[in-house]
Design a protein around this motif. Structure first.
Motif, PDB file in Angstrom:
ATOM      1  N   ASP A   1       0.828  -1.205   0.000  1.00 50.21           N
ATOM      2  CA  ASP A   1       0.000   0.000   0.000  1.00 50.21           C
ATOM      3  C   ASP A   1       0.869   1.266   0.000  1.00 50.21           C
ATOM      4  N   VAL A   2       1.945   1.220   0.774  1.00 53.26           N
ATOM      5  CA  VAL A   2       2.841   2.381   0.862  1.00 53.26           C
ATOM      6  C   VAL A   2       3.455   2.682  -0.500  1.00 53.26           C
ATOM      7  N   HIS A   3       3.909   1.639  -1.189  1.00 46.97           N
ATOM      8  CA  HIS A   3       4.563   1.847  -2.481  1.00 46.97           C
ATOM      9  C   HIS A   3       3.560   2.201  -3.576  1.00 46.97           C
ATOM     10  N   VAL A   4       2.340   1.702  -3.474  1.00 48.70           N
ATOM     11  CA  VAL A   4       1.303   2.103  -4.426  1.00 48.70           C
ATOM     12  C   VAL A   4       1.006   3.592  -4.251  1.00 48.70           C
ATOM     13  N   LYS A   5       0.946   4.047  -2.992  1.00 51.18           N
ATOM     14  CA  LYS A   5       0.714   5.476  -2.711  1.00 51.18           C
ATOM     15  C   LYS A   5       1.838   6.319  -3.308  1.00 51.18           C
ATOM     16  N   ARG A   6       3.087   5.874  -3.127  1.00 47.74           N
ATOM     17  CA  ARG A   6       4.228   6.612  -3.682  1.00 47.74           C
ATOM     18  C   ARG A   6       4.181   6.619  -5.205  1.00 47.74           C
ATOM     19  N   LEU A   7       3.780   5.494  -5.782  1.00 44.41           N
ATOM     20  CA  LEU A   7       3.695   5.403  -7.236  1.00 44.41           C
ATOM     21  C   LEU A   7       2.644   6.371  -7.778  1.00 44.41           C
ATOM     22  N   ARG A   8       1.503   6.424  -7.116  1.00 45.65           N
ATOM     23  CA  ARG A   8       0.453   7.351  -7.548  1.00 45.65           C
ATOM     24  C   ARG A   8       0.930   8.813  -7.459  1.00 45.65           C
TER      25      ARG A   8
ATOM     26  N   LEU B   1       3.307   9.482 -10.333  1.00 45.37           N
ATOM     27  CA  LEU B   1       2.649   9.515 -11.638  1.00 45.37           C
ATOM     28  C   LEU B   1       1.898  10.824 -11.863  1.00 45.37           C
ATOM     29  N   GLY B   2       1.400  11.414 -10.790  1.00 41.66           N
ATOM     30  CA  GLY B   2       0.613  12.631 -10.930  1.00 41.66           C
ATOM     31  C   GLY B   2      -0.869  12.311 -11.062  1.00 41.66           C
ATOM     32  N   GLU B   3      -1.682  13.310 -10.861  1.00 41.04           N
ATOM     33  CA  GLU B   3      -3.126  13.108 -10.771  1.00 41.04           C
ATOM     34  C   GLU B   3      -3.725  12.466 -12.017  1.00 41.04           C
ATOM     35  N   ARG B   4      -3.316  12.896 -13.204  1.00 37.59           N
ATOM     36  CA  ARG B   4      -3.928  12.384 -14.439  1.00 37.59           C
ATOM     37  C   ARG B   4      -3.603  10.911 -14.674  1.00 37.59           C
ATOM     38  N   ALA B   5      -2.375  10.516 -14.410  1.00 39.72           N
ATOM     39  CA  ALA B   5      -1.983   9.120 -14.645  1.00 39.72           C
ATOM     40  C   ALA B   5      -2.363   8.213 -13.488  1.00 39.72           C
ATOM     41  N   ALA B   6      -2.427   8.779 -12.278  1.00 41.35           N
ATOM     42  CA  ALA B   6      -2.688   7.960 -11.092  1.00 41.35           C
ATOM     43  C   ALA B   6      -4.050   7.289 -11.137  1.00 41.35           C
TER      44      ALA B   6
END
Length: 240
Positions: free
Chosen positions: A198-205, A208-213
């Motif tokens: 979950d932590v790494h998914v949050k960092r990935l989002r 990526l920025g709002e549009r890609a997340a």
């Protein structure tokens, strides 16, 4: 330039090691010779070979002990091991295979058969070709150059986030549980909490920025998936 597969020969008899080495060179392999367990371990610590030819009877630790250790270690567990030994009884073959050997050849042996068996274990252990470039809508990831972009703008990711995104993009539209992601991205030998995902998914989002997340979805009670909804994966180019 074609890569030459390396074969580590762990054999204490120089004449046998030289015979094997000559035939390996003539057949397009790069032989590396270690005459005992200490030298063999030093070679493995330096560079991982593609195949190990392992004699049973060695000075110091036996080939059986080495096979068990190497098969149990995360760094060496996937290297094919072929045992070469004068111990040809059925019970010895069973012991060698149970120790982790992929194949077992009794001395004296045919060099042609040995080469055929080396090629066979390499075929069995050959990884599936991973896509180098994956494109989903405006999101692209190039594993060869370690670059990610969205709408032609570079995205900076840490190593774990990059591996996570690469796995999700090459398995797009599927839902992956936290435990599956831990096995595939971190490795099944690493013992960490599932919430780490979950932590790494949050960092990935965030990276990526709002549009890609928005492409990275949380599926309640199941896990995560990456999706373009109706577009899907638009192109994949295999590694050269």
């Amino acid at each position: 330039m074609r890569r030459v597969p390396a074969v580590l020969i762990v054999e204490d008899e120089p004449a046998i090691a030289e015979l094997i080495s000559v035939n390996l060179r003539h057949s397009g392999f790069r032989p590396i010779w270690a005459m005992d367990s200490l030298t063999a371990q030093a070679e493995l610590d330096a560079v991982l070979p593609d195949v190990i030819l392992l004699d049973w009877m060695l000075p110091g630790e036996s080939g059986l002990v080495l096979a068990k250790r190497w098969r149990a270690h995360p760094r060496t567990k996937s290297i094919p091991i072929i045992m070469l030994t004068a111990r040809g009884d059925e019970s010895d073959r069973v012991a060698g295979l149970d120790a982790g050997a992929d194949d077992y050849i009794s001395k004296p042996f045919s060099t042609k058969e040995l080469l055929a068996r080396i090629r066979a274990v390499l075929r069995r252990r050959a990884p599936e070709q991973e896509p180098t470039l994956v494109i989903m809508g405006q999101l692209s990831l190039d594993a060869a150059t370690y670059r990610v972009a969205f709408d032609d703008q570079p995205v900076k990711l840490g190593p774990t986030e990059f591996k996570l995104l690469h796995y999700l993009m090459t398995h797009a539209e599927r839902v992956h549980s936290r435990s599956q992601l831990l096995d595939q991205v971190w490795g099944d030998h690493v013992f960490i909490e599932e919430r780490t995902v979950d932590v790494h998914v949050k960092r990935l989002r965030e990276a990526l920025g709002e549009r890609a997340a928005v492409m990275l979805e949380t599926v309640r009670g199941a896990g995560y998936r990456i999706t373009t909804q109706t577009q899907g994966v638009v192109s994949v180019s295999p590694a050269a």
